[in-house]
Design an enzyme around this catalytic site. Structure first.
Site, PDB file in Angstrom:
ATOM      1  N   THR A   1      -6.168 -30.497 -17.547  1.00 54.63           N
ATOM      2  CA  THR A   1      -7.539 -29.973 -17.644  1.00 54.63           C
ATOM      3  C   THR A   1      -7.973 -29.256 -16.368  1.00 54.63           C
TER       4      THR A   1
ATOM      5  N   SER B   1     -10.687 -28.600 -23.537  1.00 54.79           N
ATOM      6  CA  SER B   1     -10.300 -28.627 -24.953  1.00 54.79           C
ATOM      7  C   SER B   1      -9.345 -27.494 -25.292  1.00 54.79           C
TER       8      SER B   1
ATOM      9  N   GLY C   1      -6.584 -38.307 -13.828  1.00 50.75           N
ATOM     10  CA  GLY C   1      -6.678 -39.638 -13.224  1.00 50.75           C
ATOM     11  C   GLY C   1      -5.509 -39.863 -12.282  1.00 50.75           C
TER      12      GLY C   1
ATOM     13  N   ARG D   1     -26.955 -68.455 -29.404  1.00 48.04           N
ATOM     14  CA  ARG D   1     -28.355 -68.037 -29.275  1.00 48.04           C
ATOM     15  C   ARG D   1     -29.174 -68.476 -30.493  1.00 48.04           C
TER      16      ARG D   1
ATOM     17  N   GLN E   1     -28.276 -59.661 -38.531  1.00 47.31           N
ATOM     18  CA  GLN E   1     -27.277 -59.799 -37.457  1.00 47.31           C
ATOM     19  C   GLN E   1     -25.871 -59.683 -38.068  1.00 47.31           C
TER      20      GLN E   1
ATOM     21  N   ARG F   1     -24.822 -56.198 -38.902  1.00 46.08           N
ATOM     22  CA  ARG F   1     -24.467 -55.355 -37.749  1.00 46.08           C
ATOM     23  C   ARG F   1     -23.155 -55.828 -37.112  1.00 46.08           C
TER      24      ARG F   1
ATOM     25  N   THR G   1     -13.863 -38.635 -25.290  1.00 38.74           N
ATOM     26  CA  THR G   1     -13.722 -37.283 -24.728  1.00 38.74           C
ATOM     27  C   THR G   1     -12.296 -37.018 -24.253  1.00 38.74           C
TER      28      THR G   1
ATOM     29  N   GLU H   1      -8.291 -37.089 -23.697  1.00 41.87           N
ATOM     30  CA  GLU H   1      -7.176 -36.935 -24.642  1.00 41.87           C
ATOM     31  C   GLU H   1      -7.633 -36.202 -25.904  1.00 41.87           C
TER      32      GLU H   1
HETATM   33  C1  LIG Z   1     -13.897 -53.758 -18.354  1.00 42.40           C
HETATM   34  C2  LIG Z   1     -12.730 -53.031 -18.878  1.00 42.40           C
HETATM   35  C3  LIG Z   1     -11.802 -52.636 -17.785  1.00 42.40           C
HETATM   36  C4  LIG Z   1     -10.668 -51.981 -17.884  1.00 42.40           C
HETATM   37  C5  LIG Z   1      -9.935 -51.357 -19.025  1.00 42.40           C
HETATM   38  C6  LIG Z   1      -8.638 -51.065 -18.394  1.00 42.40           C
HETATM   39  C7  LIG Z   1      -7.749 -50.220 -18.703  1.00 42.40           C
HETATM   40  C8  LIG Z   1      -7.709 -49.279 -19.842  1.00 42.40           C
HETATM   41  C9  LIG Z   1      -6.361 -48.705 -19.698  1.00 42.40           C
HETATM   42  C10 LIG Z   1      -5.610 -48.231 -20.624  1.00 42.40           C
HETATM   43  C11 LIG Z   1      -6.000 -48.033 -22.033  1.00 42.40           C
HETATM   44  C12 LIG Z   1      -4.750 -48.007 -22.806  1.00 42.40           C
HETATM   45  C13 LIG Z   1      -4.274 -46.997 -23.423  1.00 42.40           C
HETATM   46  C14 LIG Z   1      -4.743 -45.639 -23.177  1.00 42.40           C
HETATM   47  C15 LIG Z   1      -3.747 -44.926 -22.284  1.00 42.40           C
HETATM   48  C16 LIG Z   1      -4.091 -44.058 -21.412  1.00 42.40           C
HETATM   49  C17 LIG Z   1      -5.492 -43.588 -21.369  1.00 42.40           C
HETATM   50  C18 LIG Z   1      -5.906 -43.677 -19.989  1.00 42.40           C
HETATM   51  C19 LIG Z   1      -6.516 -42.700 -19.442  1.00 42.40           C
HETATM   52  C20 LIG Z   1      -6.947 -41.462 -20.168  1.00 42.40           C
HETATM   53  C21 LIG Z   1      -6.133 -40.284 -19.807  1.00 42.40           C
HETATM   54  C22 LIG Z   1      -6.678 -39.067 -20.431  1.00 42.40           C
HETATM   55  C23 LIG Z   1      -5.751 -37.936 -20.155  1.00 42.40           C
HETATM   56  C24 LIG Z   1      -6.207 -36.603 -20.700  1.00 42.40           C
HETATM   57  O1  LIG Z   1      -7.298 -36.437 -21.136  1.00 42.40           O
HETATM   58  S1  LIG Z   1      -5.032 -35.382 -20.647  1.00 42.40           S
HETATM   59  C25 LIG Z   1      -5.789 -33.954 -21.300  1.00 42.40           C
HETATM   60  C26 LIG Z   1      -5.950 -34.024 -22.770  1.00 42.40           C
HETATM   61  N1  LIG Z   1      -6.384 -32.770 -23.290  1.00 42.40           N
HETATM   62  C27 LIG Z   1      -6.526 -32.549 -24.558  1.00 42.40           C
HETATM   63  O2  LIG Z   1      -6.362 -33.420 -25.382  1.00 42.40           O
HETATM   64  C28 LIG Z   1      -6.862 -31.140 -24.956  1.00 42.40           C
HETATM   65  C29 LIG Z   1      -7.222 -31.015 -26.398  1.00 42.40           C
HETATM   66  N2  LIG Z   1      -6.804 -29.716 -26.928  1.00 42.40           N
HETATM   67  C30 LIG Z   1      -5.640 -29.558 -27.629  1.00 42.40           C
HETATM   68  O3  LIG Z   1      -4.888 -30.481 -27.842  1.00 42.40           O
HETATM   69  C31 LIG Z   1      -5.356 -28.163 -28.142  1.00 42.40           C
HETATM   70  O4  LIG Z   1      -5.953 -27.206 -27.374  1.00 42.40           O
HETATM   71  C32 LIG Z   1      -5.837 -28.031 -29.595  1.00 42.40           C
HETATM   72  C33 LIG Z   1      -4.993 -28.926 -30.471  1.00 42.40           C
HETATM   73  C34 LIG Z   1      -7.304 -28.374 -29.745  1.00 42.40           C
HETATM   74  C35 LIG Z   1      -5.671 -26.576 -30.059  1.00 42.40           C
HETATM   75  O5  LIG Z   1      -4.359 -26.165 -29.882  1.00 42.40           O
HETATM   76  P1  LIG Z   1      -3.961 -24.637 -29.888  1.00 42.40           P
HETATM   77  O6  LIG Z   1      -4.836 -23.892 -29.006  1.00 42.40           O
HETATM   78  O7  LIG Z   1      -2.510 -24.510 -29.647  1.00 42.40           O
HETATM   79  O8  LIG Z   1      -4.379 -24.061 -31.271  1.00 42.40           O
HETATM   80  P2  LIG Z   1      -4.180 -24.334 -32.776  1.00 42.40           P
HETATM   81  O9  LIG Z   1      -4.067 -22.992 -33.402  1.00 42.40           O
HETATM   82  O10 LIG Z   1      -5.295 -25.165 -33.254  1.00 42.40           O
HETATM   83  O11 LIG Z   1      -2.788 -25.038 -32.954  1.00 42.40           O
HETATM   84  C36 LIG Z   1      -1.587 -24.326 -33.136  1.00 42.40           C
HETATM   85  C37 LIG Z   1      -0.665 -25.151 -33.984  1.00 42.40           C
HETATM   86  O12 LIG Z   1      -0.241 -26.281 -33.210  1.00 42.40           O
HETATM   87  C38 LIG Z   1      -0.514 -27.481 -33.923  1.00 42.40           C
HETATM   88  N3  LIG Z   1      -0.777 -28.504 -32.913  1.00 42.40           N
HETATM   89  C39 LIG Z   1      -1.802 -28.565 -32.055  1.00 42.40           C
HETATM   90  N4  LIG Z   1      -1.666 -29.651 -31.279  1.00 42.40           N
HETATM   91  C40 LIG Z   1      -0.536 -30.268 -31.644  1.00 42.40           C
HETATM   92  C41 LIG Z   1       0.127 -31.437 -31.205  1.00 42.40           C
HETATM   93  N5  LIG Z   1      -0.374 -32.201 -30.233  1.00 42.40           N
HETATM   94  N6  LIG Z   1       1.267 -31.785 -31.809  1.00 42.40           N
HETATM   95  C42 LIG Z   1       1.779 -31.040 -32.817  1.00 42.40           C
HETATM   96  N7  LIG Z   1       1.189 -29.899 -33.282  1.00 42.40           N
HETATM   97  C43 LIG Z   1       0.039 -29.548 -32.693  1.00 42.40           C
HETATM   98  C44 LIG Z   1      -1.685 -27.142 -34.778  1.00 42.40           C
HETATM   99  O13 LIG Z   1      -1.790 -28.024 -35.846  1.00 42.40           O
HETATM  100  C45 LIG Z   1      -1.346 -25.742 -35.205  1.00 42.40           C
HETATM  101  O14 LIG Z   1      -0.375 -25.856 -36.228  1.00 42.40           O
HETATM  102  P3  LIG Z   1      -0.314 -24.787 -37.390  1.00 42.40           P
HETATM  103  O15 LIG Z   1       0.780 -25.281 -38.283  1.00 42.40           O
HETATM  104  O16 LIG Z   1      -0.032 -23.478 -36.751  1.00 42.40           O
HETATM  105  O17 LIG Z   1      -1.643 -24.812 -38.069  1.00 42.40           O
HETATM  106  C1  LIG Z   2     -12.446 -40.305 -17.800  1.00 44.03           C
HETATM  107  C2  LIG Z   2     -11.664 -39.066 -18.053  1.00 44.03           C
HETATM  108  C3  LIG Z   2     -10.329 -39.033 -17.727  1.00 44.03           C
HETATM  109  C4  LIG Z   2      -9.585 -37.876 -17.894  1.00 44.03           C
HETATM  110  N1  LIG Z   2      -8.282 -37.833 -17.511  1.00 44.03           N
HETATM  111  C5  LIG Z   2      -7.592 -36.682 -17.578  1.00 44.03           C
HETATM  112  C6  LIG Z   2      -6.256 -36.594 -17.101  1.00 44.03           C
HETATM  113  O1  LIG Z   2      -5.676 -37.580 -16.641  1.00 44.03           O
HETATM  114  N2  LIG Z   2      -5.632 -35.399 -17.162  1.00 44.03           N
HETATM  115  C7  LIG Z   2      -6.215 -34.289 -17.677  1.00 44.03           C
HETATM  116  O2  LIG Z   2      -5.581 -33.254 -17.703  1.00 44.03           O
HETATM  117  N3  LIG Z   2      -7.459 -34.350 -18.174  1.00 44.03           N
HETATM  118  C8  LIG Z   2      -8.161 -35.503 -18.130  1.00 44.03           C
HETATM  119  N4  LIG Z   2      -9.442 -35.571 -18.624  1.00 44.03           N
HETATM  120  C9  LIG Z   2     -10.059 -34.380 -19.197  1.00 44.03           C
HETATM  121  C10 LIG Z   2     -10.230 -34.481 -20.702  1.00 44.03           C
HETATM  122  O3  LIG Z   2      -9.023 -34.410 -21.353  1.00 44.03           O
HETATM  123  C11 LIG Z   2     -11.178 -33.381 -21.176  1.00 44.03           C
HETATM  124  O4  LIG Z   2     -12.432 -33.637 -20.617  1.00 44.03           O
HETATM  125  C12 LIG Z   2     -11.226 -33.358 -22.674  1.00 44.03           C
HETATM  126  O5  LIG Z   2     -10.047 -32.830 -23.190  1.00 44.03           O
HETATM  127  C13 LIG Z   2     -12.451 -32.580 -23.209  1.00 44.03           C
HETATM  128  O6  LIG Z   2     -12.432 -31.299 -22.740  1.00 44.03           O
HETATM  129  P1  LIG Z   2     -13.694 -30.633 -22.033  1.00 44.03           P
HETATM  130  O7  LIG Z   2     -14.131 -31.502 -20.951  1.00 44.03           O
HETATM  131  O8  LIG Z   2     -13.270 -29.252 -21.765  1.00 44.03           O
HETATM  132  O9  LIG Z   2     -14.825 -30.626 -23.126  1.00 44.03           O
HETATM  133  P2  LIG Z   2     -15.470 -29.344 -23.789  1.00 44.03           P
HETATM  134  O10 LIG Z   2     -14.466 -28.688 -24.660  1.00 44.03           O
HETATM  135  O11 LIG Z   2     -16.130 -28.520 -22.779  1.00 44.03           O
HETATM  136  O12 LIG Z   2     -16.546 -30.039 -24.716  1.00 44.03           O
HETATM  137  C14 LIG Z   2     -17.957 -29.862 -24.590  1.00 44.03           C
HETATM  138  C15 LIG Z   2     -18.581 -29.879 -25.998  1.00 44.03           C
HETATM  139  O13 LIG Z   2     -18.151 -28.744 -26.723  1.00 44.03           O
HETATM  140  C16 LIG Z   2     -17.664 -29.126 -27.997  1.00 44.03           C
HETATM  141  N5  LIG Z   2     -16.573 -28.203 -28.390  1.00 44.03           N
HETATM  142  C17 LIG Z   2     -15.590 -27.705 -27.613  1.00 44.03           C
HETATM  143  N6  LIG Z   2     -14.785 -26.903 -28.318  1.00 44.03           N
HETATM  144  C18 LIG Z   2     -15.252 -26.898 -29.582  1.00 44.03           C
HETATM  145  C19 LIG Z   2     -14.824 -26.272 -30.791  1.00 44.03           C
HETATM  146  N7  LIG Z   2     -13.736 -25.513 -30.864  1.00 44.03           N
HETATM  147  N8  LIG Z   2     -15.538 -26.507 -31.900  1.00 44.03           N
HETATM  148  C20 LIG Z   2     -16.621 -27.301 -31.872  1.00 44.03           C
HETATM  149  N9  LIG Z   2     -17.051 -27.940 -30.751  1.00 44.03           N
HETATM  150  C21 LIG Z   2     -16.384 -27.731 -29.635  1.00 44.03           C
HETATM  151  C22 LIG Z   2     -17.166 -30.542 -27.835  1.00 44.03           C
HETATM  152  O14 LIG Z   2     -17.213 -31.248 -29.061  1.00 44.03           O
HETATM  153  C23 LIG Z   2     -18.183 -31.108 -26.830  1.00 44.03           C
HETATM  154  O15 LIG Z   2     -19.308 -31.548 -27.539  1.00 44.03           O
HETATM  155  C24 LIG Z   2     -10.202 -36.729 -18.463  1.00 44.03           C
HETATM  156  C25 LIG Z   2     -11.547 -36.773 -18.835  1.00 44.03           C
HETATM  157  C26 LIG Z   2     -12.275 -37.924 -18.630  1.00 44.03           C
HETATM  158  C27 LIG Z   2     -13.729 -37.948 -19.022  1.00 44.03           C
END
Ligand SMILES: CC/C=C\C/C=C\C/C=C\C/C=C\C/C=C\C/C=C\CCCCC(=O)SCCNC(=O)CCNC(=O)[C@H](O)C(C)(C)COP(=O)(O)OP(=O)(O)OC[C@H]1O[C@@H](n2cnc3c(N)ncnc32)[C@H](O)[C@@H]1OP(=O)(O)O
Ligand SMILES: Cc1cc2nc3c(=O)[nH]c(=O)nc-3n(C[C@H](O)[C@H](O)[C@H](O)COP(=O)(O)OP(=O)(O)OC[C@H]3O[C@@H](n4cnc5c(N)ncnc54)[C@H](O)[C@@H]3O)c2cc1C
Length: 664
Positions: free
Chosen positions: A138, A144, A177, A310, A330, A333, A422, A424
């Protein structure tokens, strides 16, 4: 009084074998024994104490997390824990840390997108934590829209290197992260440019910090992005910002499983789909679905135990007031959340199976199930995290005023959990991915391509478009076939309605944008069908233990009837049920609440959580809530003295002034 179990009477009411339910919840006897052993090991080790965590200022909080993570690693080595045991230990330590991303994303990204050679070189270093990595995708301007990322990786054939660069402020990596203060390396997603041509996004392993003194390497600007929502909570994590100024890396640090760049700078696309670049996200979305049941069950355990402790209103002749768990409101919910925790557990188990299956197929160059795996992981991640985040907040409200105290454990749980909606993939963006998959499926009906797996029901579209529910009395809603058909008909009709509306647009993309809200609702209906079906399938298995299966049947009924009630507009609007049948469903739901009530405490005991893990006075196993709340209040730093710091500067002058005013 210590040692007294205030919930003992509740536990005596159980109509099933709690120990057997613990095994069902854990997934197997092996999983149960593993979790039980490791959770107790963590709970009994003062090195993992959670005392005062919500009171620490950021720097101390972060340092304390580093200490705990290092101590956890030391124990893992000393006890020679297996990979599975080590992962459990980190889970029960229960504090978000850089290690989540190192083990959860950095290593999986190299495994999924690296060649055998690259894996051989990097994985041993990562496994021994001789390098620490994160997942830097990101950017400040793009999250996204992955294809919109701006960071560039330009191949320089003179030196056989890639030049990694952040051309704009918005191209700064933002959020990863573990990046801010810890990671020495990152898998960086950047636009691959060679011979002047942009080939789109690819992953690159980039070293960020010196392995000697941890200083950022030349050309690398890196830091933490600042304080996040909540006390303590996710602030234990160093979510980071990262900029590159023409940083050079060897060519072989491009992750080359999906595509390669040759020594001469030629771009070569392997015969695997490009979407495999997104594979790490599919993997993590699947783990997030499994984790949803952990977080929701935790909140539900706290709210259920406290609801039994409670009492409010209804005292007669000086007797006790009514336990709030006995109020139908309750129950209405709380119990659907309890049922959802079990439902998400089972769908998580199934998704893990699906993920393993697709991975094995990919290894054999069978890519046919990838679109379904993407749709299921994206959709279920969205559905379960939204329901869990909302559910944790509802549990806080179910605990009344005391739920608002940090010592209830619920504010921190919510603050840690809510970004799951938000990260992943934003939940709405992910639902729209499911909707695309559904629209494609509908458009292909009649083409001879038979829908399989979770969309197999679309193959019976003609029947599903015209059938009607045959429920005549409330208990008919307990028949699995009646329920599955209801959810299938609703999902199919909502998808078909969207497809029909889409066909009215000349430009399909314009139509998709205009109808996005309806499409997202159709995606929710499809995902709920998956969860309901997987719960029902689970009940068709052989489930040992007295009364265990019956309790699961009650929970399953509550799960689907609550959904049916909540979304009755969909079921009525698509014409599958009548308002009379909707009302019968609600009658049956109330009856199931009464059946669940005596088992509620034991059903949350089956999660087998230690008090250490729950970290909640309201959710204590023994129900000894009031003395412990009273005791905890006195530990607050404000109560270290009778007279507050600031009295002389601020309160005293105020009081004096009031005295003068009163005299006037
Ligand atoms: C008190 C409590 C205390 C503590 C708790 C403690 C600990 C908790 C710890 C752990 C929890 C445990 C488990 C969780 C583990 C880890 C979590 C921990 C931390 C969080 C880390 C978060 C990391 C991140 O956020 S990384 C960044 C993530 N970013 C995103 O997800 C971006 C989202 N966007 C996309 O994926 C793509 O842009 C899109 C899918 C939206 C669009 O893709 P694209 O632009 O390519 O366009 P399309 O035209 O839509 O797609 C083209 C074709 O590709 C297909 N497609 C898309 N994606 C995929 C895919 N992933 N795989 C396969 N195919 C895919 C799509 O369908 C299209 O296909 P078509 O046939 O052409 O139609
Ligand atoms: C705690 C935390 C940990 C993270 N860890 C990592 C990490 O380790 N590595 C990493 O790379 N990233 C990480 N991220 C980033 C995270 O993956 C992104 O924030 C997430 O993918 C959402 O993207 P964005 O922030 O661009 O949201 P945006 O896309 O800007 O979303 C803003 C609003 O726009 C809307 N929106 C966006 N696009 C569309 C659409 N096409 N159609 C309709 N509505 C739309 C959404 O629904 C949302 O309401 C982390 C984020 C958080 C909060």
């Amino acid at each position: 009084m210590e040692g007294v179990d205030y919930l003992a009477d509740e536990r005596k009411k159980a109509e099933f074998d709690v120990n057997e339910m613990k095994i069902v919840w854990a997934g197997s006897r092996h999983n149960f024994e593993l979790s039980d052993r490791i959770s107790k090991l963590v709970a009994n080790d003062p090195g993992f104490s959670k005392e005062g965590r919500t009171m620490l200022p950021r720097k101390e909080l972060f340092k304390n997390t580093l200490r705990k993570a290092t101590y956890a690693w030391k124990r893992i080595i000393e006890l020679r824990l297996s990979e599975e045991e080590a992962a459990k230990l980190r889970h029960f330590v229960d504090e978000p840390a850089f290690t989540d991303l190192h083990w959860g994303m950095f290593i999986p990204a190299i495994k999924g997108q690296g060649t055998d050679e690259q894996q051989k070189k990097w994985l041993p270093l990562a496994y021994k934590m001789q390098i620490i990595g994160c997942y830097a995708q990101t950017e400040l301007g793009h999250g996204s829209n992955v294809q919109g990322l701006e960071t560039t990786a330009t191949f320089d054939p003179q030196t056989d290197e890639f030049v990694i660069h952040s051309p704009t402020l918005t191209s700064s990596k933002w959020w990863p992260g573990g990046l801010g203060k810890v990671s020495t390396h990152a898998v960086v997603y950047a636009r691959l440019i060679t011979n002047g041509k942009d080939y789109g996004i690819n992953g690159f392993i980039v070293q960020l910090r010196s392995l000697e003194d941890h200083k950022p390497l030349p050309g690398v600007t890196v830091g933490d992005i600042g304080l996040k929502f909540g006390n303590g909570a996710y602030n234990t994590m160093d979510n980071g910002v990262l900029r590159f100024d023409h940083v050079r890396i060897p060519r072989d640090q491009m992750l080359m499983r999906v595509s390669q760049v040759t020594r001469e700078g030629k771009y070569v696309q392997s015969d695997v789909p490009r979407q495999l670049l997104y594979g790490t996200m599919v993997y993590v979305r699947q783990t997030i679905v499994s984790d949803a049941s952990n977080a929701l069950s935790r909140a539900v355990c706290i709210a259920t135990r406290y609801s039994a402790v409670r009492r409010q209103f209804g005292s007669q002749n000086g007797g006790q007031e009514i336990q709030v768990i006995d109020y139908k409101t309750q129950q209405n919910r709380l119990f659907p959340l309890l049922a959802s925790a079990y439902a998400f557990r089972f769908v998580g188990e199934w998704l893990k199976w699906l993920y393993t299956d697709v991975t094995q197929r990919l290894q054999a160059n069978d890519f046919s199930t990838l679109p379904e795996a993407h749709a299921c992981t994206a959709g279920l991640k969205s559905l379960t995290t939204t329901a869990t985040a909302d559910g944790i907040e509802e549990c806080r409200k179910l605990c009344g005023g005391h739920g608002y105290l940090c010592s209830s454990g619920l504010p921190e749980l919510f603050a840690v959990y809510v970004p799951a909606c938000t990260y992943e993939g934003d939940n709405t963006v992910l639902l729209l991915q499911v909707a695309r998959f559904l629209m494609k499926t509908v458009s292909q009906l009649g083409s001879g391509k038979k829908p399989v797996g979770t969309i197999a029901y679309m193959g019976r579209i003609e029947h599903l478009m015209q059938c009607r529910s045959d429920v005549k009395q409330a208990k008919d809603w307990l028949k699995p076939s009646a329920v599955v058909e209801a959810f299938e008909a609703r999902a199919a009709r909502m998808s078909v309605a969207c497809a029909q509306n889409l066909s009215k647009f000349d430009n399909p993309e314009e139509g998709f944008a205009e109808l996005a809200a309806d499409l997202a609702e159709a995606a929710v209906a499809h995902c709920q069908l998956i969860v309901v079906s997987k719960f029902i399938e689970k009940l068709q298995q052989d489930i040992p233990g007295e009364g265990v299966k019956q309790q699961l049947e009650v929970l399953c009924g509550i799960y689907y009837l609550f959904l049916l009630h909540k979304h009755q507009g969909d079921f009525l609007g698509t014409g599958y049920i009548t308002s009379k049948q909707a009302s019968l469903a609600n009658d049956q739901l109330r009856a199931l609440y009464s059946q669940l009530r005596p088992n509620a405490i034991s059903l949350v005991d089956a999660f087998n959580y230690t008090d250490h893990f729950l970290d909640s006075i309201l959710g204590r196993y023994d129900g000894n809530v009031y003395p412990k709340l009273y005791e905890a209040a006195w530990k607050d730093p404000l109560n270290q003295s009778d007279i507050a710091d600031g009295f002389h500067e601020y309160i005293r002058p105020l009081l004096k002034q009031q005295l003068r005013t009163a005299r006037l």
